[in-house]
Design an enzyme around this catalytic site. Structure first.
Site, PDB file in Angstrom:
ATOM      1  N   HIS A  21       1.071  -1.060  -0.254  1.00 52.11           N
ATOM      2  CA  HIS A  21      -0.057   0.078   0.277  1.00 52.11           C
ATOM      3  C   HIS A  21       1.023   1.419  -0.172  1.00 52.11           C
ATOM      4  O   HIS A  21       1.359   1.653   1.062  1.00 52.11           O
ATOM      5  CB  HIS A  21      -0.794  -0.427   0.893  1.00 52.11           C
ATOM      6  CG  HIS A  21      -2.494  -1.284   0.997  1.00 52.11           C
ATOM      7  ND1 HIS A  21      -1.674  -2.311   0.557  1.00 52.11           N
ATOM      8  CD2 HIS A  21      -3.055  -0.796   0.646  1.00 52.11           C
ATOM      9  CE1 HIS A  21      -2.960  -2.951   0.529  1.00 52.11           C
ATOM     10  NE2 HIS A  21      -3.656  -1.540   0.602  1.00 52.11           N
ATOM     11  N   ALA A  24     -12.371   1.319   3.904  1.00 57.19           N
ATOM     12  CA  ALA A  24     -10.894   0.707   3.305  1.00 57.19           C
ATOM     13  C   ALA A  24      -9.985   1.407   2.151  1.00 57.19           C
ATOM     14  O   ALA A  24     -10.441   2.897   1.826  1.00 57.19           O
ATOM     15  CB  ALA A  24     -11.742  -0.807   2.709  1.00 57.19           C
ATOM     16  N   HIS A  25      -9.127   0.349   1.987  1.00 54.99           N
ATOM     17  CA  HIS A  25      -8.377   1.764   0.931  1.00 54.99           C
ATOM     18  C   HIS A  25      -8.870   2.312  -0.348  1.00 54.99           C
ATOM     19  O   HIS A  25      -9.686   2.008  -0.749  1.00 54.99           O
ATOM     20  CB  HIS A  25      -6.971   1.051   0.138  1.00 54.99           C
ATOM     21  CG  HIS A  25      -7.617  -0.746  -0.512  1.00 54.99           C
ATOM     22  ND1 HIS A  25      -6.212  -1.580  -0.682  1.00 54.99           N
ATOM     23  CD2 HIS A  25      -9.122  -0.698  -1.226  1.00 54.99           C
ATOM     24  CE1 HIS A  25      -7.294  -2.329  -0.601  1.00 54.99           C
ATOM     25  NE2 HIS A  25      -8.512  -1.902  -1.160  1.00 54.99           N
ATOM     26  N   ASN A  26      -8.649   3.488  -0.311  1.00 54.54           N
ATOM     27  CA  ASN A  26      -9.092   4.385  -2.111  1.00 54.54           C
ATOM     28  C   ASN A  26     -10.156   4.835  -1.493  1.00 54.54           C
ATOM     29  O   ASN A  26     -11.060   5.546  -2.555  1.00 54.54           O
ATOM     30  CB  ASN A  26      -8.740   3.774  -2.985  1.00 54.54           C
ATOM     31  CG  ASN A  26      -7.546   2.047  -3.496  1.00 54.54           C
ATOM     32  OD1 ASN A  26      -6.305   3.308  -2.926  1.00 54.54           O
ATOM     33  ND2 ASN A  26      -7.298   1.743  -3.714  1.00 54.54           N
ATOM     34  N   SER A  60     -12.340   1.716  -2.939  1.00 59.52           N
ATOM     35  CA  SER A  60     -12.497   2.531  -4.139  1.00 59.52           C
ATOM     36  C   SER A  60     -13.842   3.075  -4.181  1.00 59.52           C
ATOM     37  O   SER A  60     -14.398   3.032  -5.312  1.00 59.52           O
ATOM     38  CB  SER A  60     -11.547   2.053  -5.792  1.00 59.52           C
ATOM     39  OG  SER A  60     -11.075   0.516  -4.740  1.00 59.52           O
TER      40      SER A  60
END
EC number: 2.3.1.191
Length: 343
Positions: A197, A238-240, A258
């Site tokens: 990441h 979560a990520h993004n 995302s």
């Protein structure tokens, strides 16, 4: 204990005072539990019946309800907002120390602004920049190259990973974790390989993050929380993910990677939102909503079955399981009717 004259509170609220202006107010309480010295509020007509037995020294209410009041009153346009303003004035939450505890561990090249407070056993790693009036609570960790803006406060035991950016006047409650790796893996012939990441988390100004909420760093792009966002306890971001300005997120919400949420949205508690979709501005998702595809029109959206008696719920579930067969039967009947009509 904080003490304020009723006349001073009226002046702060620009309210019309009815009754003894010299009453001393020592606290704020609900209309059910208020005692002498307290000020309470009448939010709407639902609580009007409780006003006659209220033991408070004063009440905040609207002009329409003044005729029902037998105690001192502050008349305002919106009693609930006025209550919040008074509660802020009389808040007894301990003020944080602006000293640096002897047990804090601070890297020699960290840059600290003026009036910074750092609690016992906190760790500030290399190349961290803390703005003026930043408070780092006891046991908190701030990772390498992280930047925290003026006036931001971290309560005890907050973890901020490396290279995170946090704006001004933010409030982060205990147990929050910001900048940890997201759930990123790829399966290579039966073996899960971790995806690095390389992004970070960027948080705007005036953001509040609840206790034990986790915000993952991005894989390549950054996870972004815009200005004025408020996030409740135990949320997973979560990520993004990108969350637009002034969006409010209630407790227990799960956001997959995302996801992009627009501005001025409200997400009800325990909602689950799929990744790689967009939600437009001014969307409200009611509690326990499950969002699996993009939302392109502002409005209020709901999903799920409200609670029922268990026996009723089983019948409802049985009907749902039969919908597919029922639909096939209806289509068959429709086809037969069409043939009959055109004979």
């Amino acid at each position: 204990m904080i003490e304020m004259r009723l006349s001073d509170l009226a002046q702060q609220l620009n309210a019309k005072l009815h009754g003894d202006e010299n009453i001393i107010i020592t606290g704020v309480a609900s209309i059910n539990n208020a005692q002498v010295g307290h000020i309470t509020f009448l939010k709407d007509q639902r609580f009007l019946s409780q006003l006659s037995s209220c033991r408070a020294s004063a009440v905040i209410l609207s002009k329409n309800n003044l005729i029902f009041c037998k105690i001192a009153a502050l008349v305002v346009e919106d009693p609930y907002i006025a209550y919040v303003k008074i509660a802020r004035l009389m808040d007894t939450t301990p003020k944080p120390s602006k000293n640096i505890a002897s047990g804090a561990i601070i890297a020699s090249d960290a840059i600290l602004g003026q009036r910074v407070g750092i609690g016992a056993n906190a760790v500030i790693e290399s190349e961290v920049i803390l703005g003026d009036d930043v408070i780092i609570g006891p046991g908190s960790f701030v990772g390498k190259k992280t930047r925290i803006g003026t006036g931001t406060r971290l309560w005890a035991n907050v973890t901020i990973y490396h290279e995170v950016e946090i704006g001004e006047c933010c409030l982060i409650q205990s147990g929050a974790i910001i900048g940890s790796d997201g759930f990123g893996y790829i399966n290579d012939h039966g073996v899960w390989i971790k995806i690095p990441h390389l992004g970070t988390v960027k948080i705007g100004n005036n953001v509040e993050i609840g206790a034990c909420t986790t915000i993952d760093r991005g894989t390549l792009d950054d996870t972004k929380i815009e200005n004025g966002v408020i996030i409740d306890n135990q949320c997973q971001i979560a990520h993004n993910v990108i969350i637009g300005a002034r969006t409010a997120i209630a407790g227990g919400v799960i956001m997959a990677g995302s996801l992009t949420i627009g501005r001025d949205c409200m997400i009800g508690g325990a909602s689950v939102i799929n990744g790689h979709i967009n939600i437009c501005d001014k969307v409200t998702i009611t509690g326990m909503g499950m969002v699996i595809k993009a939302i392109t029109q502002p409005g209020i959206y709901s999903s799920g079955i409200p609670v029922q008696l268990n026996t009723v719920w089983w019948k409802t579930a049985a009907l749902i399981m039969r919908i597919s067969n029922m639909n096939k039967r209806i289509k068959t009947i429709e086809e037969k009717l069409k043939k009959l009509l055109f004979l």
